[in-house]
Design a protein around this motif. Structure first.
Motif, PDB file in Angstrom:
ATOM      1  N   ASN A   1      -5.958   5.045 -13.839  1.00  0.00           N
ATOM      2  CA  ASN A   1      -6.150   6.734 -13.491  1.00  0.00           C
ATOM      3  C   ASN A   1      -5.484   7.418 -14.791  1.00  0.00           C
ATOM      4  N   VAL A   2      -4.660   7.081 -15.492  1.00  0.00           N
ATOM      5  CA  VAL A   2      -4.031   7.765 -16.700  1.00  0.00           C
ATOM      6  C   VAL A   2      -4.982   7.688 -17.797  1.00  0.00           C
ATOM      7  N   ASN A   3      -5.514   6.332 -18.156  1.00  0.00           N
ATOM      8  CA  ASN A   3      -6.184   6.120 -18.984  1.00  0.00           C
ATOM      9  C   ASN A   3      -7.848   6.413 -18.897  1.00  0.00           C
ATOM     10  N   GLN A   4      -8.241   6.776 -18.109  1.00  0.00           N
ATOM     11  CA  GLN A   4      -9.646   6.610 -17.655  1.00  0.00           C
ATOM     12  C   GLN A   4     -10.574   7.480 -18.447  1.00  0.00           C
ATOM     13  N   HIS A   5      -9.897   8.624 -19.013  1.00  0.00           N
ATOM     14  CA  HIS A   5     -10.495   9.720 -19.856  1.00  0.00           C
ATOM     15  C   HIS A   5     -10.531   9.041 -21.408  1.00  0.00           C
ATOM     16  N   ILE A   6      -9.814   8.271 -21.638  1.00  0.00           N
ATOM     17  CA  ILE A   6      -9.762   7.592 -22.985  1.00  0.00           C
ATOM     18  C   ILE A   6     -10.461   6.435 -23.227  1.00  0.00           C
ATOM     19  N   MET A   7     -10.637   5.683 -22.175  1.00  0.00           N
ATOM     20  CA  MET A   7     -11.191   4.347 -22.235  1.00  0.00           C
ATOM     21  C   MET A   7     -12.720   4.198 -22.237  1.00  0.00           C
ATOM     22  N   GLY A   8     -13.293   3.390 -22.828  1.00  0.00           N
ATOM     23  CA  GLY A   8     -14.757   3.474 -23.041  1.00  0.00           C
ATOM     24  C   GLY A   8     -15.229   3.024 -21.483  1.00  0.00           C
ATOM     25  N   LYS A   9     -16.562   3.595 -21.163  1.00  0.00           N
ATOM     26  CA  LYS A   9     -17.107   3.149 -20.119  1.00  0.00           C
ATOM     27  C   LYS A   9     -17.181   1.679 -19.444  1.00  0.00           C
ATOM     28  N   GLU A  10     -17.572   0.938 -20.337  1.00  0.00           N
ATOM     29  CA  GLU A  10     -17.559  -0.528 -19.963  1.00  0.00           C
ATOM     30  C   GLU A  10     -16.413  -1.168 -19.810  1.00  0.00           C
ATOM     31  N   ALA A  11     -15.434  -0.695 -20.510  1.00  0.00           N
ATOM     32  CA  ALA A  11     -14.158  -1.095 -20.343  1.00  0.00           C
ATOM     33  C   ALA A  11     -13.526  -0.680 -19.051  1.00  0.00           C
ATOM     34  N   LYS A  12     -13.577   0.373 -18.809  1.00  0.00           N
ATOM     35  CA  LYS A  12     -13.390   0.851 -17.490  1.00  0.00           C
ATOM     36  C   LYS A  12     -13.915   0.310 -16.313  1.00  0.00           C
ATOM     37  N   ASP A  13     -15.211   0.259 -16.467  1.00  0.00           N
ATOM     38  CA  ASP A  13     -15.934  -0.409 -15.269  1.00  0.00           C
ATOM     39  C   ASP A  13     -15.374  -1.909 -15.052  1.00  0.00           C
ATOM     40  N   VAL A  14     -15.123  -2.489 -16.051  1.00  0.00           N
ATOM     41  CA  VAL A  14     -15.077  -4.026 -16.038  1.00  0.00           C
ATOM     42  C   VAL A  14     -13.231  -4.054 -15.391  1.00  0.00           C
ATOM     43  N   TYR A  15     -12.652  -3.331 -15.867  1.00  0.00           N
ATOM     44  CA  TYR A  15     -11.128  -3.278 -15.453  1.00  0.00           C
ATOM     45  C   TYR A  15     -11.235  -2.931 -13.846  1.00  0.00           C
TER      46      TYR A  15
ATOM     47  N   SER B   1       3.391  -8.653  -1.684  1.00  0.00           N
ATOM     48  CA  SER B   1       4.137  -7.419  -2.064  1.00  0.00           C
ATOM     49  C   SER B   1       4.050  -7.250  -3.450  1.00  0.00           C
ATOM     50  N   ALA B   2       4.660  -8.192  -4.107  1.00  0.00           N
ATOM     51  CA  ALA B   2       5.033  -8.194  -5.686  1.00  0.00           C
ATOM     52  C   ALA B   2       3.459  -8.236  -6.393  1.00  0.00           C
ATOM     53  N   ASP B   3       2.423  -8.917  -5.840  1.00  0.00           N
ATOM     54  CA  ASP B   3       1.114  -8.800  -6.333  1.00  0.00           C
ATOM     55  C   ASP B   3       0.687  -7.520  -6.070  1.00  0.00           C
ATOM     56  N   TYR B   4       0.506  -6.990  -4.825  1.00  0.00           N
ATOM     57  CA  TYR B   4       0.185  -5.575  -4.712  1.00  0.00           C
ATOM     58  C   TYR B   4       0.592  -4.692  -5.496  1.00  0.00           C
ATOM     59  N   ALA B   5       1.769  -4.591  -5.626  1.00  0.00           N
ATOM     60  CA  ALA B   5       2.410  -3.736  -6.703  1.00  0.00           C
ATOM     61  C   ALA B   5       1.997  -3.885  -7.935  1.00  0.00           C
ATOM     62  N   LYS B   6       1.601  -4.973  -8.548  1.00  0.00           N
ATOM     63  CA  LYS B   6       0.795  -5.360  -9.933  1.00  0.00           C
ATOM     64  C   LYS B   6      -0.586  -4.717  -9.855  1.00  0.00           C
ATOM     65  N   ILE B   7      -1.059  -4.885  -8.625  1.00  0.00           N
ATOM     66  CA  ILE B   7      -2.518  -4.133  -8.597  1.00  0.00           C
ATOM     67  C   ILE B   7      -2.335  -2.823  -8.660  1.00  0.00           C
ATOM     68  N   GLY B   8      -1.567  -2.371  -7.951  1.00  0.00           N
ATOM     69  CA  GLY B   8      -1.134  -0.866  -7.957  1.00  0.00           C
ATOM     70  C   GLY B   8      -0.951  -0.072  -9.261  1.00  0.00           C
ATOM     71  N   ASP B   9      -0.047  -1.100 -10.027  1.00  0.00           N
ATOM     72  CA  ASP B   9       0.029  -0.439 -11.456  1.00  0.00           C
ATOM     73  C   ASP B   9      -1.106  -0.635 -12.409  1.00  0.00           C
ATOM     74  N   GLY B  10      -1.907  -1.451 -11.982  1.00  0.00           N
ATOM     75  CA  GLY B  10      -3.210  -1.488 -12.821  1.00  0.00           C
ATOM     76  C   GLY B  10      -4.089  -0.255 -12.465  1.00  0.00           C
ATOM     77  N   TYR B  11      -4.056   0.250 -11.183  1.00  0.00           N
ATOM     78  CA  TYR B  11      -4.905   1.250 -10.837  1.00  0.00           C
ATOM     79  C   TYR B  11      -3.964   2.558 -11.445  1.00  0.00           C
ATOM     80  N   ARG B  12      -2.815   2.695 -11.438  1.00  0.00           N
ATOM     81  CA  ARG B  12      -2.079   3.723 -12.076  1.00  0.00           C
ATOM     82  C   ARG B  12      -2.373   3.796 -13.388  1.00  0.00           C
ATOM     83  N   PHE B  13      -2.635   2.750 -14.428  1.00  0.00           N
ATOM     84  CA  PHE B  13      -2.878   2.590 -15.537  1.00  0.00           C
ATOM     85  C   PHE B  13      -4.367   3.154 -15.843  1.00  0.00           C
TER      86      PHE B  13
END
Length: 139
Positions: free
Chosen positions: A92-106, A78-90
């Motif tokens: 979603n919040v920053n997808q418009h300012i991230m570079g395409k390659e960085a977004k794809d790799v992340y 559950s803790a690992d799942y929460a960390k992954i969820g935080d990554g997806y939130r990050f």
């Protein structure tokens, strides 16, 4: 003549009425009992329990199964799942300012982590069932 007309009329009425009556098919097949019907027949207070509904998400269902059997493993997953969820939130919040390659790799990294965690949960669920089956062999 009058008698034949009455006879024909009554015969026609009988045929019409019998056609409207419900007819059962002659080729009715014997239906075997389903697992549900068998379960209901065998149901007793000894076998009753709480039934957990599926979420139609296999990963979440595995988590729910683990939570009911191995709470310490569930807490780690559950803790690992929460960390992954935080990554997806990050993402979603920053997808418009991230570079395409960085977004794809992340995104690929997050998807890989989620798939790995779900595979671990699936394997752990299998191990729990295997252990329960092993406990039944001693009976």
């Amino acid at each position: 003549m009058k008698f034949s007309k009455v006879f024909i009329l009554s015969a026609c009425c009988m045929i019409m009425l019998s056609a409207c009556a419900g007819v059962t098919p002659k080729t009715a097949k014997k239906v075997d009992k389903t697992a549900k019907e068998t379960y209901v027949e065998r149901k007793s207070p000894f076998f009753d329990g709480i039934i957990i509904a599926s979420t139609n998400n296999p990963c979440i269902d595995q988590f729910t199964f683990i939570r009911g059997n191995k709470i310490d493993v569930y807490k780690n997953y559950s803790a690992d799942y929460a960390k992954i969820g935080d990554g997806y939130r990050f993402l979603n919040v920053n997808q418009h300012i991230m570079g395409k390659e960085a977004k794809d790799v992340y995104t690929m990294q997050l998807d890989l982590k989620l798939d790995t965690l779900c595979s671990k949960a699936h394997y752990t669920s299998y191990q729990i069932v295997k252990e329960k089956m092993r406990n039944l062999t001693n009976i």
